[in-house]
Design an enzyme around this catalytic site. Structure first.
Site: not given
Ligand code: NDP
Length: 283
Positions: A51, A95, A118
């Site tokens: 990422k 995460q 997200d």
């Protein structure tokens, strides 16, 4: 038969994002993504690294929080709060999975919905369901892009999604519905799974079982999207679909690796630019 090239399509999306980022920079607007990782789970570390690499490629600054395994809920919540309040931070990514002693739901709920790149916050989920502006979860949004950019028509098609997780199956079904597909969702209680899957013009396999879907599940000419990702005994990657067994039946299929996987990160980059657009509008 078409192999749907996720590597190529994700590269195209990253290049489009890169241009938009450059445009925003020219207007004096820098974009920053906060990436929060707790503990050092090796798989998570790989995802986080990828990422950050993608951020670098498109010109987004990544602000890294690498927190020790023993981080408390309060400490983590304080960092999320700080990122929420920091006007220089446009997107916040925590995460997953978090270590067991931490409450994932509470953390995700604390993220400002306007920074929820997200797309896991209930506000983002709600907006997706009612068709309002907002963040779409990266993996299913990536699948829609794969289909559209490969010329696969969704409108009016029988779409079967196998898997109903909050991050893949459910939003996948919702996004296919938004594209006017006729959508069936299957899960571990589904009766006659083979028969239901055989109705699919577009089959999305997202159950997390290596090579589960063989030719018995596939209608001739179907488009098959393989979301699963596993390492086999030889340390090679494979998906939920037994690719060799179904190849001669399908009209198009995503490979593993190089199908859905790279799309997830490309859509995260897209969401970071989307964050700037959303933050411009009124709260
Ligand atoms: P989950 O384990 O959260 O969900 C799996 C779903 O599949 C559940 O809804 C479960 O049903 C269903 N299921 C399991 N076994 C069967 C079965 N035999 N028949 C029918 N349904 C079944 O997984 P995720 O959704 O998080 O991920 C799915 C796969 O996608 C994994 O391989 C994961 O690694 C991969 N993945 C890939 C990503 C990418 O970027 N390429 C991103 C995210 C995930 P029930 O609800 O009834 O238990």
């Amino acid at each position: 038969m078409q192999i749907i090239d996720g590597k190529k399509i994700s590269q195209k999306i990253k290049d489009e994002v890169k241009e938009e980022v450059a445009q925003l920079k020219a207007e004096g607007k820098d974009i920053a993504l906060a990436v929060i990782q707790v503990g050092a789970d090796p798989a998570s570390s790989v995802y986080v690294r990828n990422k950050k690499r993608a951020c670098e490629y498109v010109g987004i600054e990544s602000v890294s929080y690498e927190l020790p395994e023993e981080t408390t809920q309060e400490e983590l919540m304080a960092i999320v709060d700080k990122c929420n309040k920091d006007s220089k931070i446009n997107g916040i990514l925590v995460q997953l999975p978090l270590p067991k002693h931490l409450d994932e739901d509470e953390v995700l709920l604390a993220i400002d919905p306007k920074k929820d790149v997200d797309g896991f916050h209930p506000v983002s989920v709600g907006n997706m369901v009612i068709g309002e502006k907002g963040f779409l979860p990266c993996t299913p949004a990536g699948v829609i892009q794969l289909l559209k950019r490969s010329g696969v028509e969704i409108d009016g098609k029988e779409c079967v999604v196998v898997g109903r997780s909050n991050i893949v199956g459910k939003p996948m079904a919702m996004l296919l519905l938004r594209e006017n597909g006729t959508v069936t969702i299957c899960h571990s209680h589904t009766k006659d799974l083979k028969e239901v899957c055989k109705r699919a013009d577009i089959l999305v396999a997202a159950i997390g079982k290596p090579k589960f879907f063989n030719r018995d599940y596939i209608k001739e000419g179907a488009v098959v999207i393989d979301v699963g990702i596993h390492r086999n005994e030889q340390n090679k990657l494979c998906g939920d679909v037994d690719r060799d067994d179904v190849m001669d039946l399908v009209s198009a299929i995503t490979p593993v690796p190089g199908g859905v996987g790279p799309m997830t990160i490309a859509m995260l980059m897209y969401n970071c630019v989307e964050a700037v657009r959303l933050q411009k509008t009124e709260r």
